[in-house]
Write an enzyme that holds these catalytic residues in place. Structure first.
Site, short mmCIF file in Angstrom:
data_model
loop_
_atom_site.label_atom_id
_atom_site.label_comp_id
_atom_site.label_asym_id
_atom_site.label_seq_id
_atom_site.Cartn_x
_atom_site.Cartn_y
_atom_site.Cartn_z
N SER A 23 -16.53 23.37 -27.54
CA SER A 23 -17.81 23.26 -28.25
C SER A 23 -17.73 22.23 -29.38
O SER A 23 -17.30 21.11 -29.14
CB SER A 23 -18.19 24.66 -28.75
OG SER A 23 -19.50 24.70 -29.20
N ASP A 109 -23.49 26.86 -18.58
CA ASP A 109 -23.43 26.59 -20.03
C ASP A 109 -24.83 26.32 -20.58
O ASP A 109 -25.46 25.32 -20.23
CB ASP A 109 -22.50 25.40 -20.29
CG ASP A 109 -22.09 25.32 -21.75
OD1 ASP A 109 -22.96 25.51 -22.63
OD2 ASP A 109 -20.91 25.05 -22.02
N HIS A 141 -20.73 29.11 -21.90
CA HIS A 141 -20.13 28.32 -22.97
C HIS A 141 -18.99 29.09 -23.64
O HIS A 141 -19.24 30.01 -24.42
CB HIS A 141 -21.24 28.02 -23.98
CG HIS A 141 -20.86 27.04 -25.03
ND1 HIS A 141 -20.86 25.68 -24.82
CD2 HIS A 141 -20.47 27.22 -26.32
CE1 HIS A 141 -20.50 25.07 -25.93
NE2 HIS A 141 -20.25 25.97 -26.86
#
Ligand SMILES: *[C@@H]1O[C@H](CO)[C@@H](O)[C@H](O)[C@H]1NC(C)=O
Ligand SMILES: *[C@@H]1O[C@H](CO)[C@@H](O)[C@H](O)[C@H]1NC(C)=O
Length: 310
Positions: A23, A109, A141
């Site tokens: 991320s 995601d 995610h």
């Protein structure tokens, strides 16, 4: 009684290290790779954004760099890197040629969607990096593991998902050749260090403590260094040791003479989620070598904290 001291080992040769992240930590790993490309041998990316995606704007970051890939013009981001290099603010982008890059993006995601991650791939392809992509898992995610965390499709804390896939192993095997099979991690080899030895942690938005996994074979001797950057809402004070223990990296580190450094952010008023700085909360120079966070990482790579007990 244990006495605690820190031994600094100064590396005489040119500094080399590798990076990975999830991320904002993946976007940051990529940013460190691009800025310090003469030192960073490669990057492992799990769901991240193209260099300078935010262009220094939180609003743009939130809008374009999450699910609206059509707002990203790869050419502008490539140009930003080329211009920064021409100005001497980052290393020569030619170093990215043939450097090893691993990019994972889950089909489910919903925070950084696959078309957004593909922009980073286009960036690396432009500079002829050696990129491997894994885009075929039904994953949300999260940092991906083979045996720890939430179900693969799940979205939520601590953002570690079990997809029956060893992303840590895939990353390290892409970055380093001829690795030995992983072994067990040794709990006592996971140690804290003081990040304020490297920077003004308040200006840099960093916690006072970071974590470092030092395999037994590396205690007192030189080993390769890999940085793993957590995502937003994944710093130690929020999720505890979930990431630093369950990333899957330590098991490979123990058998392969790799030191894993897990630097830690601190949340702040312009960064409530404790993300890494990829949108400018530490200042407009966030994407170049002189930025608070990236220069701190380079300093850690230059003077690895070796923590010993006697
Ligand atoms: C690219 O990386 C792969 C390993 O992932 C390696 O086998 C191959 O030789 C590399 N190619 C170049 C041009 O370095
Ligand atoms: C993804 O693709 C790779 C290589 O093509 C394959 O080995 C793997 O089984 C695939 N994984 C999934 C979950 O589809």
């Amino acid at each position: 009684m244990k006495n605690y001291f820190i031994l600094f080992i100064k590396l005489a040769v040119s500094i080399q290290f590798s990076v990975s992240g999830i991320s904002s930590g993946a976007s940051f790993a990529h940013q460190v790779h691009v800025a310090y490309s003469s030192s960073v041998i490669g990057a492992g990316i799990i769901s991240g954004d193209i260099y300078y995606c935010s262009m220094g704007s939180y609003a743009r970051w939130a809008a374009a760099c999450s699910v609206n890939a059509f707002l990203i013009n790869t050419v502008s981001n490539i140009q930003a890197a080329v211009n920064n290099a021409a100005d001497g603010l980052i290393d020569n982008t030619e170093n990215l040629k043939n450097s090893n890059v691993y990019i994972f993006s889950g089909k489910l995601d919903s925070l950084i969607a696959q078309p957004v991650v593909e922009k980073m791939l286009e960036f690396y392809e432009n500079f002829q990096a050696n990129a491997t992509t894994v885009f075929n898992f039904t994953a949300q995610h999260a940092w991906i593991t083979s045996n720890d965390g939430n179900p693969c499709w799940y979205l939520g804390s601590p953002y570690i998902n079990n997809c029956g896939y060893d992303a840590a192993g895939a990353i390290l095997n892409k970055l380093y050749s001829n690795l030995k099979p992983k072994t067990s991690q040794i709990p006592n080899n996971l140690l804290q260090f003081d990040q304020s030895d490297y920077t003004d942690i308040w200006q840099a938005g960093l916690s006072n403590r970071g974590w470092i996994y030092i395999p037994t074979s590396c205690q007192g001797s030189k080993c390769s260094v890999h940085f793993a950057f957590h995502g937003c809402m994944m710093y130690y004070d929020l999720i505890g040791d979930a990431f630093i223990k369950k990333s899957g990296l330590n098991e490979w580190a123990e058998s392969n003479n790799l030191i894993i450094i897990y630097p830690q952010t601190r949340p702040g008023s312009y960064n409530p989620a404790g993300c890494w700085d990829v949108y400018g909360y530490t200042g407009p120079n966030f994407a170049v070598k002189s930025s608070f966070q990236m220069s701190a990482i380079y300093a850690m790579a230059s003077t690895v904290p070796l923590v010993n007990w006697n």
